[in-house]
Design a protein around this motif. Structure first.
Motif, PDB file in Angstrom:
ATOM      1  N   GLY A   1      13.760  14.297  -6.310  1.00 10.79           N
ATOM      2  CA  GLY A   1      14.278  15.160  -5.256  1.00 10.79           C
ATOM      3  C   GLY A   1      14.080  14.555  -3.884  1.00 10.79           C
ATOM      4  N   GLU A   2      15.005  14.853  -2.997  1.00  9.24           N
ATOM      5  CA  GLU A   2      14.917  14.397  -1.606  1.00  9.24           C
ATOM      6  C   GLU A   2      15.532  15.452  -0.697  1.00  9.24           C
ATOM      7  N   GLY A   3      15.302  15.280   0.610  1.00 11.20           N
ATOM      8  CA  GLY A   3      15.954  16.120   1.604  1.00 11.20           C
ATOM      9  C   GLY A   3      15.116  17.315   2.029  1.00 11.20           C
ATOM     10  N   ASP A   4      15.634  18.012   3.014  1.00  5.89           N
ATOM     11  CA  ASP A   4      14.996  19.224   3.522  1.00  5.89           C
ATOM     12  C   ASP A   4      16.080  20.262   3.798  1.00  5.89           C
ATOM     13  N   PRO A   5      16.267  21.256   2.963  1.00 12.67           N
ATOM     14  CA  PRO A   5      15.445  21.544   1.782  1.00 12.67           C
ATOM     15  C   PRO A   5      15.657  20.531   0.666  1.00 12.67           C
ATOM     16  N   GLU A   6      14.630  20.375  -0.154  1.00 10.64           N
ATOM     17  CA  GLU A   6      14.671  19.393  -1.228  1.00 10.64           C
ATOM     18  C   GLU A   6      15.719  19.754  -2.270  1.00 10.64           C
ATOM     19  N   GLY A   7      16.396  18.716  -2.764  1.00 15.40           N
ATOM     20  CA  GLY A   7      17.375  18.905  -3.828  1.00 15.40           C
ATOM     21  C   GLY A   7      17.381  17.688  -4.733  1.00 15.40           C
ATOM     22  N   LEU A   8      17.875  17.862  -5.943  1.00 13.44           N
ATOM     23  CA  LEU A   8      17.946  16.762  -6.898  1.00 13.44           C
ATOM     24  C   LEU A   8      18.913  15.691  -6.408  1.00 13.44           C
ATOM     25  N   VAL A   9      18.493  14.434  -6.482  1.00 13.16           N
ATOM     26  CA  VAL A   9      19.369  13.323  -6.085  1.00 13.16           C
ATOM     27  C   VAL A   9      19.496  12.263  -7.176  1.00 13.16           C
ATOM     28  N   ALA A  10      18.513  12.217  -8.105  1.00 14.21           N
ATOM     29  CA  ALA A  10      18.537  11.180  -9.142  1.00 14.21           C
ATOM     30  C   ALA A  10      17.632  11.581 -10.301  1.00 14.21           C
ATOM     31  N   ILE A  11      17.795  10.869 -11.417  1.00 14.33           N
ATOM     32  CA  ILE A  11      16.951  11.094 -12.593  1.00 14.33           C
ATOM     33  C   ILE A  11      16.428   9.751 -13.080  1.00 14.33           C
ATOM     34  N   ASP A  12      15.111   9.629 -13.212  1.00 17.49           N
ATOM     35  CA  ASP A  12      14.506   8.439 -13.791  1.00 17.49           C
ATOM     36  C   ASP A  12      14.468   8.596 -15.307  1.00 17.49           C
ATOM     37  N   LEU A  13      15.018   7.613 -16.025  1.00 24.60           N
ATOM     38  CA  LEU A  13      15.100   7.672 -17.478  1.00 24.60           C
ATOM     39  C   LEU A  13      14.236   6.594 -18.121  1.00 24.60           C
ATOM     40  N   LYS A  14      13.622   6.972 -19.251  1.00 26.86           N
ATOM     41  CA  LYS A  14      12.810   6.015 -20.004  1.00 26.86           C
ATOM     42  C   LYS A  14      13.487   5.707 -21.319  1.00 26.86           C
ATOM     43  N   ASP A  15      13.677   4.420 -21.606  1.00 28.87           N
ATOM     44  CA  ASP A  15      14.273   4.001 -22.864  1.00 28.87           C
ATOM     45  C   ASP A  15      13.273   4.232 -23.991  1.00 28.87           C
ATOM     46  N   THR A  16      13.687   4.980 -25.034  1.00 28.37           N
ATOM     47  CA  THR A  16      12.758   5.326 -26.109  1.00 28.37           C
ATOM     48  C   THR A  16      12.386   4.138 -26.991  1.00 28.37           C
ATOM     49  N   LYS A  17      13.142   3.037 -26.891  1.00 27.51           N
ATOM     50  CA  LYS A  17      12.861   1.869 -27.718  1.00 27.51           C
ATOM     51  C   LYS A  17      12.118   0.777 -26.952  1.00 27.51           C
ATOM     52  N   THR A  18      12.521   0.574 -25.691  1.00 29.62           N
ATOM     53  CA  THR A  18      11.913  -0.522 -24.919  1.00 29.62           C
ATOM     54  C   THR A  18      10.893  -0.039 -23.893  1.00 29.62           C
ATOM     55  N   GLY A  19      10.953   1.241 -23.529  1.00 31.18           N
ATOM     56  CA  GLY A  19      10.058   1.771 -22.501  1.00 31.18           C
ATOM     57  C   GLY A  19      10.530   1.490 -21.084  1.00 31.18           C
ATOM     58  N   GLU A  20      11.663   0.807 -20.953  1.00 30.31           N
ATOM     59  CA  GLU A  20      12.192   0.459 -19.625  1.00 30.31           C
ATOM     60  C   GLU A  20      12.595   1.719 -18.855  1.00 30.31           C
ATOM     61  N   ILE A  21      12.294   1.720 -17.548  1.00 30.70           N
ATOM     62  CA  ILE A  21      12.653   2.834 -16.672  1.00 30.70           C
ATOM     63  C   ILE A  21      13.882   2.448 -15.849  1.00 30.70           C
ATOM     64  N   THR A  22      14.896   3.286 -15.909  1.00 33.43           N
ATOM     65  CA  THR A  22      16.087   3.094 -15.081  1.00 33.43           C
ATOM     66  C   THR A  22      16.368   4.403 -14.353  1.00 33.43           C
ATOM     67  N   GLN A  23      17.212   4.325 -13.323  1.00 33.01           N
ATOM     68  CA  GLN A  23      17.520   5.521 -12.542  1.00 33.01           C
ATOM     69  C   GLN A  23      19.032   5.711 -12.444  1.00 33.01           C
ATOM     70  N   ILE A  24      19.471   6.962 -12.592  1.00 35.19           N
ATOM     71  CA  ILE A  24      20.879   7.284 -12.380  1.00 35.19           C
ATOM     72  C   ILE A  24      20.971   8.338 -11.272  1.00 35.19           C
ATOM     73  N   PRO A  25      21.985   8.261 -10.421  1.00 30.79           N
ATOM     74  CA  PRO A  25      22.166   9.307  -9.411  1.00 30.79           C
ATOM     75  C   PRO A  25      22.664  10.587 -10.063  1.00 30.79           C
ATOM     76  N   ALA A  26      22.205  11.734  -9.585  1.00 28.38           N
ATOM     77  CA  ALA A  26      22.665  13.027 -10.105  1.00 28.38           C
ATOM     78  C   ALA A  26      22.305  14.113  -9.093  1.00 28.38           C
ATOM     79  N   GLU A  27      23.310  14.875  -8.703  1.00 25.42           N
ATOM     80  CA  GLU A  27      23.058  16.001  -7.800  1.00 25.42           C
ATOM     81  C   GLU A  27      22.864  17.310  -8.565  1.00 25.42           C
ATOM     82  N   GLY A  28      23.255  17.295  -9.860  1.00 28.98           N
ATOM     83  CA  GLY A  28      23.045  18.453 -10.717  1.00 28.98           C
ATOM     84  C   GLY A  28      22.511  18.012 -12.054  1.00 28.98           C
ATOM     85  N   GLY A  29      21.469  18.685 -12.528  1.00 28.30           N
ATOM     86  CA  GLY A  29      20.892  18.378 -13.824  1.00 28.30           C
ATOM     87  C   GLY A  29      20.807  19.648 -14.661  1.00 28.30           C
ATOM     88  N   PHE A  30      21.202  19.549 -15.933  1.00 28.06           N
ATOM     89  CA  PHE A  30      21.229  20.718 -16.814  1.00 28.06           C
ATOM     90  C   PHE A  30      20.443  20.414 -18.079  1.00 28.06           C
TER      91      PHE A  30
END
Length: 318
Positions: A211-240
């Motif tokens: 989250g970022e901003g004031d007021p805070e809002g979702l801007v991205a999601i950090d994802l973990k690969d279940t096989k390699t453990g690698e962390i990547t990030q995707i932009p997202a303003e809405g998460g469900f």
């Protein structure tokens, strides 16, 4: 000192279903008692903006709507009691319940409106961003993300249906699943894979909602690969988060017939349960629609069914 509360109609739950039942029951002279439960007002009290409840031209607040419903029920004659039912006896009428307070509740007929809760992932960042770009209901909140990049977490029917629904509002929908295949029905998967605006990310779990901003809002999601453990990030303003719901029915196991997902079974086209004189409404029996307006509608049905049952049995008893 513990008290005993007696009523013609006892209602468990104070969300849209329970309060709608209370309004109709009170107007029918049933003098209903509503045991409000752990979360008075239900899930709408944790929802800020509501735009799809009929009758309001402008956007309204969920807690305000539930406050108005409660006042309406009380004005009609319903009695609200803050307590949580911990024991039930449905073996004979009148039905008897015991609350955490020690009080006993006795009702000639019973309406169950205890609702259901969306399952969440249980990570810290999720709690901080609920209602700030993060939701558990695309039908409820998808409209607020028109033209924005959104992501759905899950792999069952609900997740796929929510991803497909969100394409009505967004041309950039990402489905995130922790495995390499979906659990959803084949026909839903075919529709998902054929849609040009949906991307599927396999073998990924959510590490963090950013989250970022004031007021805070979702801007991205950090994802973990279940096989390699690698962390990547995707932009997202809405998460469900779409990993299922849990109906509040543990109390009724062994007392009422439940389906394979633990929702209370009702006769088609009615709110009648497996026990005569016991009725269920709202999300505790509805795993398809799960909307405030449908919960209110079934609350009305439950009150009418219960009032009719009460009148018929009273007549038969003389």
């Amino acid at each position: 000192m513990a008290e005993t509360h007696r009523t013609k109609m006892l209602i468990l739950g104070s969300g849209p279903a329970g309060l709608s039942a209370a309004i109709y029951a009170a107007r029918a002279g049933m003098e209903p008692i509503v045991v409000q439960g752990m979360e008075p007002g239900g899930q709408l009290t944790t929802t800020t903006e509501v735009e799809n409840y009929p009758g309001f031209a402008e956007l309204i607040q969920g807690p305000w709507l539930m406050e108005q419903m409660q006042k309406q029920a009380e004005n009609c004659g319903a009695k609200m009691i803050w307590d949580h039912i911990s024991e039930v006896d449905l073996s004979q009428r009148p039905f008897r319940m015991k609350g955490d307070s020690g009080d006993e509740y006795v009702g000639d007929v019973l309406v169950i409106a205890t609702g259901a809760q969306a399952r969440w992932l249980g990570i810290e960042s999720e709690t901080a961003l609920r209602g700030k770009g993060l939701s558990a209901c695309a039908t409820c909140d998808g409209f607020f993300f028109r033209g924005k990049k959104v992501a759905v977490i899950g792999g069952g029917n609900t997740a796929v249906e929510e991803a497909l629904y969100l394409t009505n509002h967004s041309d950039d929908v990402t489905l995130i699943h922790r495995r390499d295949e979906l659990r959803a029905e084949k026909i839903l998967q075919e529709r998902l894979f054929a849609h040009p605006n949906i991307t599927v990310l396999w073998d990924k779990t959510v590490d963090k909602f950013v989250g970022e901003g004031d007021p805070e809002g979702l801007v991205a999601i950090d994802l973990k690969d279940t096989k390699t453990g690698e962390i990547t990030q995707i932009p997202a303003e809405g998460g469900f988060v779409a990993i299922g719901h849990d109906p509040a029915t543990a109390l009724f196991k062994g007392h009422l017939e439940l389906d394979s997902d633990n929702y209370i079974k009702v006769e088609p086209g009615s709110t009648r349960t497996s026990v005569p004189g016991v009725f269920a409404c709202g999300d505790v029996m509805d795993k398809i629609y799960r909307q405030a307006v449908t919960a209110a509608g079934t609350g009305c049905m439950a009150a009418l069914d219960a009032e009719k049952f009460f009148a018929e049995t009273e007549f038969e008893q003389g």
